[in-house]
Scaffold this active site. Structure first.
Site, PDB file in Angstrom:
ATOM      1  N   ASP A   1       0.852  -1.190   0.000  1.00 19.94           N
ATOM      2  CA  ASP A   1       0.000   0.000   0.000  1.00 19.94           C
ATOM      3  C   ASP A   1       0.885   1.236   0.000  1.00 19.94           C
ATOM      4  O   ASP A   1       1.984   1.208  -0.557  1.00 19.94           O
ATOM      5  CB  ASP A   1      -0.925  -0.049   1.229  1.00 19.94           C
ATOM      6  CG  ASP A   1      -2.266   0.616   0.965  1.00 19.94           C
ATOM      7  OD1 ASP A   1      -2.261   1.799   0.597  1.00 19.94           O
ATOM      8  OD2 ASP A   1      -3.300  -0.035   1.121  1.00 19.94           O
TER       9      ASP A   1
ATOM     10  N   HIS B   1      -3.658   6.046   3.551  1.00 21.05           N
ATOM     11  CA  HIS B   1      -4.350   4.862   3.043  1.00 21.05           C
ATOM     12  C   HIS B   1      -3.742   3.566   3.582  1.00 21.05           C
ATOM     13  O   HIS B   1      -4.445   2.658   4.044  1.00 21.05           O
ATOM     14  CB  HIS B   1      -4.301   4.891   1.515  1.00 21.05           C
ATOM     15  CG  HIS B   1      -5.211   3.924   0.838  1.00 21.05           C
ATOM     16  ND1 HIS B   1      -4.869   2.612   0.614  1.00 21.05           N
ATOM     17  CD2 HIS B   1      -6.445   4.084   0.299  1.00 21.05           C
ATOM     18  CE1 HIS B   1      -5.863   2.003  -0.030  1.00 21.05           C
ATOM     19  NE2 HIS B   1      -6.824   2.876  -0.235  1.00 21.05           N
TER      20      HIS B   1
ATOM     21  N   SER C   1     -10.798  -1.035  -0.895  1.00 19.36           N
ATOM     22  CA  SER C   1      -9.545  -1.074  -0.129  1.00 19.36           C
ATOM     23  C   SER C   1      -9.804  -1.291   1.354  1.00 19.36           C
ATOM     24  O   SER C   1      -8.952  -1.792   2.070  1.00 19.36           O
ATOM     25  CB  SER C   1      -8.772   0.240  -0.302  1.00 19.36           C
ATOM     26  OG  SER C   1      -8.277   0.376  -1.597  1.00 19.36           O
TER      27      SER C   1
END
Length: 668
Positions: A104, A159, A453
């Site tokens: 990620d 994220h 996600s």
């Protein structure tokens, strides 16, 4: 939702804590005495007693655990004896040996979610390293890091920290987003370790998904991971608004995850000047203090843009002078960034995504198409339209779970499974903007995000959880356990049915005891590549070895892959007969008998041979065949049913999907 990621998890089979029963008698609440051997004392400043208490506190979720420890060993070796239930002992014995690898935007190592308090040294068979680059340090929770994008694996986007903590974040009390969603944050497997790999940054993510596996780096990497016993989870994608055939993860050795709602919904109500209240969707921490503010439509507040762009509040379209001290109205959610940039006091926007709320950088709310039309009627009814945007609140969503509108759909490939991916609170990078506009000066430790996600790490955690109970199961066996125990979702609430939710919504309790699994034998992935007609060069690009397709007189089809879902593409306008050979492995009760039950669309005729599978031992395999017959389907249509095997205890469910869409289906 603005980005997509995938996770893989690795299991280190070393036994960090060997538990053994010292007493056959029950000790309060059916607790027995177990010894946990932790090995030699670590170097440096270390308190064995504190470590032992911390481990039990995280396991038992109690502030005081002194009464559960019967002996603490602190000299010749490091360990303790404690009164635990069998379930607690199993959890203690294995969970800290599981490592979840997150590919990620990196990770924020100082987050409370990644603290190593109470953790012992990494498993001895862990071969990774901490190469996080500048200003980056690992610990006994975050045991590995690498960066491929910048000079540091530190997460500046938020994220990666969010997904990692969703999968394996520690238990952290009083987590919230400016008072919203306040409570205890925890990952699916809080005692698991984390290895973070920064593979993408501010400019975007790696491209994922292709039916040409030989040119898809993710499919190739996942193939080799599966060969080494590593299961790879990947987001199905956030292209649901584009319609069907939008799933990005297509390789059958990858588990693709769709996103669904939870029973908590964030709403941002809009109070109009006529007293009417419209329910909107936003994570809005701001308040207008009871003041109704003048409204201006993007079309009336624009300078130099065409009508469509002005209505949408496209970049550069709004005049700061015309929106000053006003709430600007945009008929596209993307207009939020321009509304904030232009200096408007707030914004009301139209959204295609019902029941999904996004963090906003100033007072704003998104209205569904129906409510937005009602709002426009008010706007056109008076020359002095005003409104107030209320601070967001949470309500119970009785319709959940429903697949999120943004979640990518099949066919081309059908998502394997669905998991929570809407309005998820998890750890965040304190240097990243919490909203997607980039014009947000706030800094937070926990943020609320939506996307596939967010659903992917839920399934990664569940896979890790299953692995703690079954450390020797293969990736395909774990994948099967997750899929066949998933809860069927209501097709009346999900018009795209299996195209949107795959085998159903994850069920953590049932997944650890599925009864039967569809386990892939050695060479099955190679046979799948051969069934696609790949030549030796293309196969070598995937496998990395000089292998050739087996010589056989019977043509192997992609749908012959031993996959839990039975899916086939047929030609429109022609009647069809489709065969599915499958093999299941008994992992439930040694001596057991399973009976087949078919749940079928009236347009399908489904036969299972044999209808009864009898097992005499664990790991015994049985083969069966499913034949599906039907009349001609119209173009771009789908019919479905399901097969359920049951021994009276376990329910092993497989969706059956027949469609006429062109493209490659995972089990065509």
């Amino acid at each position: 939702m603005r980005k997509s990621s995938f996770l893989l998890f690795l299991h280190i089979s070393v036994i960090l804590m060997l538990c053994m029963s010292l007493s056959s008698g029950a000790v309060e609440e059916d607790r027995k005495v177990y010894i946990a051997y932790l090995g030699s004392l670590p170097d440096g400043d270390y308190s064995p007693s504190s470590h032992h208490f911390s481990i039990l506190q995280s396991l038992l979720k109690q502030s005081s655990v002194e009464n559960y420890i019967t002996r603490s060993y602190r000299r010749s070796f490091n360990g303790f004896a404690a009164k635990l239930t069998d379930e607690e002992a199993k959890k203690l014995a294995t969970e800290s040996n599981v490592i979840i690898g997150v590919l990620d935007t990196g990770i924020w190592p100082e987050s409370d979610s990644f603290s190593d308090e109470g953790f012992g040294p990494p498993p001895k068979k862990w071969k990774g390293s901490c190469n996080g680059g500048l200003n980056f340090t690992c610990n006994n929770k975050l045991i590995g890091a690498r960066t491929y994008e910048t000079d540091s694996a530190r997460d500046t986007e938020g994220h990666g920290s969010h997904t990692a903590s969703t999968a394996a974040g520690n238990i952290v009390g009083n987590a919230n987003f400016f008072g919203l969603a306040e409570g205890t944050a925890r990952g699916g497997v809080p005692s698991a370790r984390i290895a973070a790999y920064k593979v993408c940054g501010a400019d975007g993510f790696i491209r994922i998904g292709s039916i040409r596996f030989y040119s898809d780096p993710v499919a190739v990497g996942a193939y080799h991971a599966a060969e080494k016993g590593i299961l790879v989870m990947q987001s199905a994608g956030n292209s649901g608004a584009s319609g069907l055939q939008s799933v990005s993860s297509v390789a059958p050795w990858i588990l693709s995850v769709a996103a669904s709602t939870t029973d908590r919904l964030f709403i941002g109500n809009v109070v109009l000047g006529n007293g009417k209240t419209l329910t909107g969707f936003s994570v809005n921490s701001f308040s207008l203090n009871g003041t109704k503010v003048p409204l201006v439509y993007g079309l009336q507040a624009s300078s130099g843009c065409d009508e469509a762009s002005a209505r949408a509040c496209s970049d550069g379209c709004l005049s700061s002078t015309l929106v000053e001290n006003k709430i600007v109205v945009c008929d596209n959610f993307r207009g939020l960034t321009e509304a904030r940039r232009s200096g408007a006091l707030g914004s009301i926007l139209e959204t295609l995504f019902d029941n999904v709320s996004f963090v906003v950088p100033f007072p704003a709310s998104a209205l569904s198409i129906e409510h937005f039309h009602s709002f426009e009627s008010y706007l056109n009814s008076t020359e002095k339209a005003v409104a107030e945007i209320l601070k967001s609140e949470t309500i119970e969503d009785s319709t959940a779970p429903v697949v999120a509108a943004f979640s990518s759909r099949g066919p081309s490939v059908i998502p394997d499974i669905s998991a929570p991916g809407v309005d998820i609170l998890a750890a965040f990078s304190p240097v990243a903007a919490p909203s997607s506009t980039g014009i947000d000066e706030r800094h937070v430790k926990y943020n609320i995000m939506s996307g596939t996600s967010m659903s992917c790490p839920h399934v990664a955690a569940l896979a890790a959880y299953v692995k703690t109970f079954h450390p020797h199961w293969s990736p395909s066996a774990i994948k099967s356990a997750l899929m066949t125990t998933a809860s069927p979702m209501d097709p009346s609430k999900n018009p795209d049915a299996e195209f949107s939710y795959g085998s159903g919504h994850v069920n953590p309790v049932k997944a650890i005891n599925p009864g039967l699994v569809y386990d892939n034998v050695e060479g099955e992935s190679l046979r799948f590549l051969c069934s696609l007609g790949y030549d030796e060069e293309k196969i070598r690009a995937v496998t990395g070895t000089n292998v050739s397709c087996p010589k056989t007189s019977n043509k192997v089809l992609p749908r012959d892959f031993n996959y839990p879902t039975l899916s086939a593409q047929v030609k429109p306008g022609e009647s069809f007969t489709v065969h599915f050979p499958r093999t299941v492995t008994n992992v439930g009760v040694a001596t057991s008998t399973y009976n087949a039950t078919i749940f079928s669309d009236s347009k399908l005729e489904i036969e299972v041979i044999p209808k009864i599978l009898s097992f005499e031992s664990l790991t015994e395999k049985k083969t069966y065949n499913v034949t599906v017959k039907g009349k001609a389907l119209s173009e771009q249509s789908m019919v479905s049913g399901s097969l359920r095997w049951s021994d009276g205890i376990h329910m092993v469910r497989s969706p059956i999907v027949i469609h006429s869409y062109e493209g490659l289906s995972k089990a065509v």
